[in-house]
Design a protein around this motif. Structure first.
Motif, PDB file in Angstrom:
ATOM      1  N   PHE A  52      -3.226   4.731  -6.088  1.00 32.56           N
ATOM      2  CA  PHE A  52      -1.808   4.610  -5.783  1.00 32.56           C
ATOM      3  C   PHE A  52      -1.524   5.255  -4.429  1.00 32.56           C
ATOM      4  CE2 PHE A  52      -1.830   4.811 -10.471  1.00 32.56           C
ATOM      5  CZ  PHE A  52      -1.120   3.658 -10.770  1.00 32.56           C
ATOM      6  N   ALA A  58       5.035   3.709  -5.300  1.00 32.14           N
ATOM      7  CA  ALA A  58       3.929   4.159  -6.150  1.00 32.14           C
ATOM      8  C   ALA A  58       4.455   4.905  -7.367  1.00 32.14           C
ATOM      9  CB  ALA A  58       2.986   5.060  -5.349  1.00 32.14           C
ATOM     10  N   ASN A  82       2.024   2.565  -0.731  1.00 32.77           N
ATOM     11  CA  ASN A  82       1.549   1.788  -1.877  1.00 32.77           C
ATOM     12  C   ASN A  82       1.571   0.296  -1.541  1.00 32.77           C
ATOM     13  OD1 ASN A  82       0.816   2.509  -4.789  1.00 32.77           O
ATOM     14  ND2 ASN A  82       2.029   0.655  -5.072  1.00 32.77           N
TER      15      ASN A  82
END
Length: 287
Positions: A52, A58, A82
């Motif tokens: 992530f 994220a 992300n």
């Protein structure tokens, strides 16, 4: 859903699908979807393994996975952006794909499997990855460890890519909406010859065709009772097929009956579960 004596792990991508027309982002990604759909189908254990980023996107995916009861103990969070993809809906209902950041930090940093990761993955009945996951160099490790591997080739893999990846794969899936039926069956045979024991091709409203080396299988699509969003429909189909067919084999059914039961369950699951919510599996967040 059924209680299925199956454990699964998605290894690879996670993203947020950013719906620009309603300014809402939804968690998604082929491997994250695999874990969540498996949980919704009734498996006893579902995990996601991947990287992530460190931003708000994220955090939304992580929080949503925890709310769905997905195991994430082998994930890592790295400093960076992300993965995301932007999408809008045209007047005719078709999706229009926009900006995509190539997986963000996940695309820049390869997840390298070590001996302890492989020992962890041996605890699952099947591990799933795909052609947007940046996991290609790790797949031979999974194969050599004797772990069943599922792989989604989507609709845009070159034949050279199939030749590279398919020998490591147990269950191969691809989209064949742009192929004729004859071309679809030809590719099913050719991909099977590379090593997978099961190859499946989805053809949109025409349903699915598959090949196990001995016979072709045909599964018609099911009518959707409440259409909200078709995002993730292909992921939900392959997930439901795998978990149901594996459970059937554990219950003593023949290979052919297990596959047939899995296909029927998958078609019903994709139409009633996946398409009934916005995004791949809900959890929309306004931005």
């Amino acid at each position: 859903m059924d209680d299925l004596n199956v454990s699964i792990c998605g290894f690879g991508d996670n993203v947020v699908d950013i719906y620009e027309h309603i300014r809402t982002m939804f968690p998604g990604g082929n491997c994250v979807n695999f874990a969540v759909y498996g949980k919704k189908a009734g498996v006893r254990r579902a995990a996601y393994m991947g990287y992530f980023g460190s931003d708000e996107r994220a955090e939304h995916v992580i929080e949503s996975l925890h709310e769905e009861g997905i195991e994430t103990i082998k994930c890592k969070q790295l400093l960076g952006e992300n993965g995301y993809s932007c999408v809008s809906i045209a007047e005719d209902g078709d999706r229009i794909w926009g900006d995509y950041n190539q997986g963000g930090i996940r695309g820049e940093t390869s997840y390298v499997l070590d001996r302890f990761d492989l020992e962890y993955l041996k605890g699952f009945d099947v591990v799933h990855s795909g052609n947007y996951c940046y996991t290609e160099r790790q797949l031979c490790k999974i194969h050599d460890a004797g772990i069943a591997l599922s792989f989604d080739f989507s609709d845009d893999s070159s034949w050279e890519y199939y030749e590279q990846i398919a020998p490591n794969v147990t269950y191969a899936f691809f989209s064949a909406s742009s192929l004729t039926l004859s071309e679809t069956k030809d590719r099913l045979q050719k991909v099977h010859a590379l090593g997978p024991k099961w190859v499946s091709a989805t053809r949109g409203i025409e349903g699915c065709y598959a090949f196990d080396g001995n016979r072709y299988y045909r599964q018609e699509s099911k009518p959707v009772e409440h259409m909200a969003d078709a995002m993730g429909a292909g992921d939900s189909f392959l997930t439901a097929f795998l978990v149901k067919s594996i459970d059937c084999k554990k219950r003593g059914m023949t290979k052919e009956d297990s596959y047939t039961s899995g296909l029927e369950f998958a078609a019903q699951f994709a139409s009633n579960v996946c398409c009934a919510v916005d995004g791949s599996w809900g959890h929309g967040l306004k931005y």
